[in-house]
Design an enzyme around this catalytic site. Structure first.
Site, PDB file in Angstrom:
ATOM      1  N   LYS A 164       0.807  -1.218   0.000  1.00 55.09           N
ATOM      2  CA  LYS A 164       0.000   0.000   0.000  1.00 55.09           C
ATOM      3  C   LYS A 164       0.842   1.271   0.000  1.00 55.09           C
ATOM      4  O   LYS A 164       0.477   2.258  -0.637  1.00 55.09           O
ATOM      5  CB  LYS A 164      -1.037   0.022   1.131  1.00 55.09           C
ATOM      6  N   ARG A 172       2.426 -10.512  12.979  1.00 55.85           N
ATOM      7  CA  ARG A 172       2.004  -9.192  12.495  1.00 55.85           C
ATOM      8  C   ARG A 172       0.706  -9.301  11.700  1.00 55.85           C
ATOM      9  O   ARG A 172      -0.179  -8.462  11.823  1.00 55.85           O
ATOM     10  CB  ARG A 172       3.105  -8.567  11.618  1.00 55.85           C
ATOM     11  N   ARG A 191      15.267  -7.549   7.897  1.00 57.81           N
ATOM     12  CA  ARG A 191      14.886  -7.025   9.209  1.00 57.81           C
ATOM     13  C   ARG A 191      14.279  -8.141  10.059  1.00 57.81           C
ATOM     14  O   ARG A 191      13.602  -9.021   9.542  1.00 57.81           O
ATOM     15  CB  ARG A 191      13.865  -5.898   9.061  1.00 57.81           C
ATOM     16  N   ARG A 248      11.966  -9.604   1.542  1.00 55.50           N
ATOM     17  CA  ARG A 248      12.341  -8.198   1.558  1.00 55.50           C
ATOM     18  C   ARG A 248      13.769  -8.020   2.060  1.00 55.50           C
ATOM     19  O   ARG A 248      14.175  -8.668   3.028  1.00 55.50           O
ATOM     20  CB  ARG A 248      11.403  -7.508   2.557  1.00 55.50           C
ATOM     21  N   ARG A 301      -6.295   2.491  12.038  1.00 58.72           N
ATOM     22  CA  ARG A 301      -6.091   1.066  12.284  1.00 58.72           C
ATOM     23  C   ARG A 301      -7.197   0.474  13.159  1.00 58.72           C
ATOM     24  O   ARG A 301      -7.298  -0.739  13.291  1.00 58.72           O
ATOM     25  CB  ARG A 301      -4.750   0.821  12.989  1.00 58.72           C
TER      26      ARG A 301
END
Ligand SMILES: [Zn+2]
Length: 226
Positions: A17, A180, A169, A126, A92
């Protein structure tokens, strides 16, 4: 003051996004607005608000919804947001969405979704530059009708921009990603219903890389602006 294109991009971590908002916004003449970025800028500027936020963060606290809304209101009344904005990463929760309704009239909420196995593969592939923060992705996805090419560095493990070392990460490791995503689903599913009931939710399932998806998103935004 008339604002014509006020949008929210909803979606789990890794759905892209931020990438979509940062590319579609400029083409419509509206900024991508991320509360995380605003906080960092306010703190850096040393404004009264920035100092307040800095104090809260240094004390290890969470910035309250009231403060977030105050910051957001200041941001969306700035000159570059005259035509509208794309909110990325906010709201959120339902209380945040209700507070947002008090300061803006959202025209459309784009609910960007991908199957969980694809999100996990994308996020765990990533890679970030340790030096400049540039992002790469080594996942090559071609299944379930979704074809997303990798965005690898020219040389493996090395940043194209500065030659820095690329790393994964801790947040992007598979076990953490699952947590998450579960947290996102728990917090945000009610938000999807909230906006669907208002009749402003549009579902969007990316099937290809940003080059092909951004023009489609821009069409949707143009259609739903007021
Ligand atoms: Zn770099």
């Amino acid at each position: 003051m008339s604002m014509a294109m006020q949008f929210v991009f909803l979606g789990p971590p890794g759905v892209g996004k931020g990438t979509y908002a940062s590319r579609a916004g400029p083409q419509l003449g509206i900024p991508q607005v991320s509360t995380g970025d605003i906080f960092r800028a306010e703190v850096k500027s040393g404004s009264e608000l920035g100092n307040k936020v800095k104090g809260i963060m240094e004390a290890g606290g969470l910035v309250s919804d009231d403060v977030v809304i105050e910051v957001l209101k200041k941001r969306i009344t700035r000159d570059d947001a005259r035509k509208g904005f794309i909110l990325d990463g906010f709201p959120r929760t339902i209380p945040q969405a209700e507070a947002l309704d008090g300061i803006a009239k959202i025209d459309m909420v784009l609910n960007i979704a991908l199957p969980e196995d694809i999100l996990i593969e994308k996020i765990s592939a990533r890679r970030v530059c340790r030096n400049c923060g540039d992002l790469y992705n080594v996942a090559s996805i071609d299944r379930e009708g979704i074809k997303m090419p990798p965005m690898p560095p020219k040389e493996e493990g090395k940043c194209d921009k500065c030659g820095g070392e690329l790393y994964q990460r801790a947040d992007d490791k598979e076990e953490v990603i699952k947590e998450r995503l579960a947290a996102y689903n728990k917090q945000t599913s009610p938000l999807i219903d909230y906006y669907r009931e208002k009749g402003i939710l549009v579902d969007f399932k990316p099937t290809a890389g940003p080059e092909e998806m951004v023009p489609k998103i821009i069409e949707l935004l143009k259609e739903h602006g007021s």
